[in-house]
Design a protein around this motif. Structure first.
Motif, PDB file in Angstrom:
ATOM      1  N   ASP A 138       0.843  -1.204   0.000  1.00 12.78           N
ATOM      2  CA  ASP A 138       0.000   0.000   0.000  1.00 12.78           C
ATOM      3  C   ASP A 138       0.878   1.254   0.000  1.00 12.78           C
ATOM      4  O   ASP A 138       1.652   1.454  -0.916  1.00 12.78           O
ATOM      5  N   THR A 139       0.777   2.076   1.043  1.00  7.51           N
ATOM      6  CA  THR A 139       1.537   3.335   1.086  1.00  7.51           C
ATOM      7  C   THR A 139       2.773   3.225   1.973  1.00  7.51           C
ATOM      8  O   THR A 139       3.343   4.245   2.382  1.00  7.51           O
ATOM      9  N   TYR A 174       4.381  12.267   5.713  1.00  8.96           N
ATOM     10  CA  TYR A 174       5.508  11.411   5.352  1.00  8.96           C
ATOM     11  C   TYR A 174       6.265  11.017   6.615  1.00  8.96           C
ATOM     12  O   TYR A 174       6.710  11.875   7.378  1.00  8.96           O
ATOM     13  N   ASP A 188       6.512   5.679   5.070  1.00  4.38           N
ATOM     14  CA  ASP A 188       5.053   5.697   4.933  1.00  4.38           C
ATOM     15  C   ASP A 188       4.703   7.026   4.289  1.00  4.38           C
ATOM     16  O   ASP A 188       5.149   8.084   4.760  1.00  4.38           O
ATOM     17  N   ALA A 217      -1.472   9.584   0.729  1.00  3.80           N
ATOM     18  CA  ALA A 217      -2.151   8.910  -0.382  1.00  3.80           C
ATOM     19  C   ALA A 217      -1.779   9.492  -1.743  1.00  3.80           C
ATOM     20  O   ALA A 217      -1.765   8.777  -2.751  1.00  3.80           O
ATOM     21  N   HIS A 270       3.790   8.615  -4.040  1.00  6.29           N
ATOM     22  CA  HIS A 270       4.010   7.269  -4.573  1.00  6.29           C
ATOM     23  C   HIS A 270       5.400   6.757  -4.187  1.00  6.29           C
ATOM     24  O   HIS A 270       6.327   7.543  -3.964  1.00  6.29           O
TER      25      HIS A 270
END
Length: 309
Positions: free
Chosen positions: A103-104, A149, A194, A197, A200
């Motif tokens: 995921d992220t 972040y 991490d 959303a 990338h």
């Protein structure tokens, strides 16, 4: 005559009974041997330990496979710690970098051994997986209330204290693997990221291990955090940037307007882009309407003295 006939008849009947008993005993013995062999094969397949040790464990616990497996793990753990203390100090500069994205979030780890031969072993590669998953789980537990972040760097004792399955520490798992492989092993470092959303994560692993799909593994790897670009090109863009970072080894990000200073350039954005030498990385990103926000590069066994975190 009648007495002789009677004696012969009794002798013949007794022989038949004796033979039947021996046949039944033989069949029963074969069945027991087959059952014991099946247990031995199952225990060997489940644990990976030698047939001799598996046989010893089954004999010790009267073919109770659960107790035998527990005892084998306990003995292997003791042997592992014993070997680990003896091998401590031996140079371990080979190994693998493991990279996993979900995921992220993403994690990248370096696990070292003494020889490339051990780095190709399934048990060593399983250790790389264990380190990757344990590090990512720790990162998520620690940062679940944070937004934006988030980047975490772990090394040494911080990593060794992490928990793997059933509450065992990572240092216990390393010792167990040392006991199996007979080489000094070490978990050198790990980084987790991490992203929000709208950001990338791109990646690239060079010299990849075939057959490892869940956690990518190789001698070189890069994570790159970027924003922008066309959605259908995110994977390709992330891979191209990762390839450049692995190949050109930048140590700092730089700015989009920085002027390049030749082949010795160590800032990412002014470097000549590996995928298109007619442009810099910054020029390539402008064409993609994207920008790099951060990157991390691992090379197995590299010196960390001059690394920029």
């Amino acid at each position: 005559m009648s007495f002789t006939f009677l004696f012969r008849t009794m002798t013949r009947d007794f022989a038949k009974v004796s033979v039947c008993q021996h046949v039944q005993s033989f069949h029963t013995g074969c069945q027991l041997l087959a059952a014991e062999k099946a247990l031995l094969v199952k225990l060997r397949k489940t644990t990976g330990y030698t047939f001799i040790n598996c046989k010893k464990a089954l004999e010790r616990f009267d073919n109770d496979i659960t107790q035998a497996e527990t005892w084998l793990h306990e003995e292997a753990q003791k042997e592992g710690w014993s070997r680990a203390s003896k091998l401590e100090g031996r140079k371990a500069k080979e190994g693998l970098v493991g990279l996993f994205i979900q995921d992220t979030a993403a994690v990248m780890v370096e696990v070292n051994c003494e020889t490339d031969f051990v780095a190709r072993n399934d048990k060593f590669q399983q250790l790389v997986k264990d380190v990757s998953f344990a590090t990512l789980a720790h990162h998520r537990n620690k940062t679940q209330s944070k937004t934006g972040y988030v980047k975490s760097i772990l090394a040494g004792d911080e990593l060794n204290k992490l928990c793997v399955d059933e509450g065992a520490s990572l240092s216990d798992r390393v010792a167990l693997t040392i006991g199996c492989l007979g080489e000094n092993l070490s978990v050198r470092r790990a980084v987790t990221v991490d992203v929000p959303a709208e950001w990338h994560i791109g990646s690239y692993v060079h010299g990849g291990v075939q057959g490892q799909t869940e956690v990518a593994m190789g001698r070189y790897a890069a994570l790159v955090v970027f924003q922008g670009g066309e959605k259908e090109n995110w994977d390709v863009l992330g891979r191209k940037l990762g390839q450049h970072i692995v190949g050109e080894a930048p140590v700092a990000l730089g700015n989009m307007d920085d002027l390049p200073c030749g082949e010795s350039e160590t800032r990412l954005l002014p470097q000549t882009f590996l995928g298109d030498p007619s442009r810099t990385v910054a020029e390539f990103l402008r064409g993609q309407q994207a920008r790099v926000l951060d990157f991390i590069r691992f090379q197995c066994g590299e010196s960390l003295n001059d690394k920029v975190k």
